[in-house]
Design an enzyme around this catalytic site. Structure first.
Site, PDB file in Angstrom:
ATOM      1  N   ASP A  89      47.618  43.325  45.208  1.00 34.63           N
ATOM      2  CA  ASP A  89      46.259  43.059  44.725  1.00 34.63           C
ATOM      3  C   ASP A  89      45.246  43.463  45.786  1.00 34.63           C
ATOM      4  OD1 ASP A  89      44.120  42.121  43.234  1.00 34.63           O
ATOM      5  OD2 ASP A  89      44.807  40.039  43.139  1.00 34.63           O
ATOM      6  N   GLY A  90      44.029  43.660  45.372  1.00 35.72           N
ATOM      7  CA  GLY A  90      42.944  43.951  46.304  1.00 35.72           C
ATOM      8  C   GLY A  90      42.393  42.672  46.909  1.00 35.72           C
ATOM      9  N   ASP A  92      38.390  41.063  48.701  1.00 36.64           N
ATOM     10  CA  ASP A  92      36.996  41.316  49.093  1.00 36.64           C
ATOM     11  C   ASP A  92      36.839  41.271  50.607  1.00 36.64           C
ATOM     12  OD1 ASP A  92      35.951  41.509  46.393  1.00 36.64           O
ATOM     13  OD2 ASP A  92      36.524  39.414  46.255  1.00 36.64           O
ATOM     14  N   GLY A 103      38.024  37.358  44.328  1.00 38.04           N
ATOM     15  CA  GLY A 103      37.276  36.820  43.192  1.00 38.04           C
ATOM     16  C   GLY A 103      36.045  37.621  42.846  1.00 38.04           C
ATOM     17  N   GLU A 111      44.783  35.568  39.649  1.00 37.84           N
ATOM     18  CA  GLU A 111      45.277  36.249  40.856  1.00 37.84           C
ATOM     19  C   GLU A 111      45.973  35.272  41.793  1.00 37.84           C
ATOM     20  OE1 GLU A 111      42.009  39.876  41.057  1.00 37.84           O
ATOM     21  OE2 GLU A 111      41.609  38.033  42.127  1.00 37.84           O
TER      22      GLU A 111
HETATM   23  C1  5RP Z   1      39.083  40.495  41.652  1.00 38.01           C
HETATM   24  C2  5RP Z   1      39.390  40.607  43.090  1.00 38.01           C
HETATM   25  C3  5RP Z   1      39.501  41.977  43.665  1.00 38.01           C
HETATM   26  O1  5RP Z   1      40.762  42.138  44.210  1.00 38.01           O
HETATM   27  C4  5RP Z   1      38.477  42.134  44.732  1.00 38.01           C
HETATM   28  O2  5RP Z   1      37.202  41.871  44.171  1.00 38.01           O
HETATM   29  C5  5RP Z   1      38.488  43.546  45.322  1.00 38.01           C
HETATM   30  O3  5RP Z   1      38.054  44.458  44.368  1.00 38.01           O
HETATM   31  P1  5RP Z   1      37.978  46.006  44.666  1.00 38.01           P
HETATM   32  O4  5RP Z   1      39.368  46.492  44.843  1.00 38.01           O
HETATM   33  O5  5RP Z   1      37.296  46.566  43.424  1.00 38.01           O
HETATM   34  O6  5RP Z   1      37.136  46.201  45.888  1.00 38.01           O
HETATM   35  O7  5RP Z   1      39.569  39.660  43.800  1.00 38.01           O
HETATM   36  O8  5RP Z   1      38.903  39.148  41.273  1.00 38.01           O
END
Ligand code: 5RP
Length: 259
Positions: A89-90, A92, A103, A111
Site C-alpha cells: 500500500d502507499g 502519505d 488516509g 487499509e
Molecule cells: C489512501 C492512502 C494512500 O495510500 C495515501 O493517500 C497515498 O496515496 P498516493 O499513493 O496517491 O500518494 O492512504 O487512503
C-alpha cells in the site's frame, strides 16, 4: 510517452514495480488505495498477463477493486481460512521507524484492517513521503455520523493535552459536500503540523467512541520500498535494519492516475 510522467510518477512507478516482484504464486495479497497503489496494480496485472502469475488480491476500496479487475487480478475477501501473506500500500508520510500517516484517499479503515491481517505489510512511496516527524500531512480520522459534533469536540479535547504544533480539525469535503467513506462515515482531518508522540496519539484517539479508526499506522509496516524519479529504488526493512539499493526500468507507459 515516458516524458509524460512527472518525476513523482516515475518514483511511484519505480517503487510499485519493485514491490510487485514480492508477490508469488498462491499468495493472498492486500491491495492498497491511491495513485502509487494504482501503479502497483498495473505492474501486477502485467505479471499476470506475461508470466502467468497466480495470486488473489483483497482490495481496500472500490476504486482498487475496479483497477484490479481491469488488470486481470482475481479478487478475494478477508473471510478466508488464513492471514493474508502480504499487503502492499502507499502512504502519505513515513518516518525512520516506518510509522505512517495514511488516509489521504479516505480508505484508512479498510487499509488498516487489511494491513493488520497480513503477515507482512510493505509500503510503496516516493522519497518525498519521508519525514523526520509525522504530522505535516493532515491526520485523517474516520467518524460515524451519529453524534459527530460531539466526537469532534472530544477529539479537540484530546489534542489540547498532547504534543502537537497545530490543533485545527476540519471535515473533509468532496464536491461541496462532506466526503463519505465507503462505510458511510465522515473523515475529519487533523492539522497537527508535527506529532510529538504518534503512538500515544493513536491510542488516545481510538478511545473516542464515535471514532472508528485513525490514520496513524504504528508498528504495522515491515518494509518500505522507496522510489526515486530516476528509477532508483531503496528497500528498507524495519526488522533487520537492512537497506537494499536497486534500480527498475521505467516502462514507457502513459500516466494512469492523476493526483
Ligand atoms: C489512501 C492512502 C494512500 O495510500 C495515501 O493517500 C497515498 O496515496 P498516493 O499513493 O496517491 O500518494 O492512504 O487512503
Amino acid at each position: 510517452m515516458f516524458g509524460e510522467l512527472s518525476p513523482i510518477d516515475r518514483a511511484k512507478f519505480a517503487a510499485a514495480s519493485r514491490a510487485a516482484d514480492l508477490v508469488e504464486d498462491g499468495m493472498r495479497v492486500g491491495l492498497g488505495t491511491g495513485s502509487t497503489a494504482a501503479w502497483l496494480i498495473h505492474c501486477l496485472g502485467e505479471r499476470v498477463q506475461e508470466e502467468g502469475l497466480q495470486f488473489q488480491g483483497v482490495p481496500t476500496s472500490r476504486q482498487t477493486a475496479a483497477l484490479a479487475v481491469a488488470a486481470g487480478i482475481p479478487l478475494t475477501t478477508l473471510d478466508g481460512p488464513r492471514w493474508l501473506d502480504l499487503t502492499i500500500d502507499g502512504a502519505d508520510e513515513f518516518d525512520r521507524q516506518m510509522n505512517l500517516i495514511k488516509g489521504g484517499g479516505g480508505a484508512l479503515l479498510q487499509e488498516k484492517i487489511v494491513a493488520t491481517a497480513s503477515e507482512r505489510m510493505v509500503v510503496i512511496a516516493d522519497i518525498a513521503k519521508e519525514v523526520d516527524t509525522l504530522g505535516a500531512f493532515p491526520l485523517a480520522v474516520e467518524v460515524i455520523p451519529f453524534g459527530r459534533a460531539m466526537t469532534q469536540a472530544l477529539i479537540e479535547e484530546i489534542l489540547v493535552g498532547v504534543d502537537v504544533l497545530g490543533r485545527e480539525v476540519t471535515t473533509r469535503m468532496h464536491d461541496g459536500r462532506p466526503y463519505r467513506t465507503e462505510g458511510g462515515n465522515f473523515i475529519l482531518d487533523l492539522h497537527l503540523g508535527r506529532i510529538g508522540n504518534a503512538r500515544q496519539l493513536a491510542l488516545l484517539l481510538n478511545q473516542v467512541p464515535g471514532l472508528v479508526e485513525n490514520g496513524l499506522f504504528i508498528d504495522i509496516c515491515d518494509q518500505v520500498v522507496i522510489g526515486f524519479g530516476d528509477g532508483r529504488v531503496e528497500v528498507r526493512d524495519v526488522h533487520s535494519g537492512g537497506v537494499e539499493i536497486g534500480r527498475v526500468e521505467i516502462a514507457e507507459t502513459g500516466n494512469l492516475f492523476i493526483d
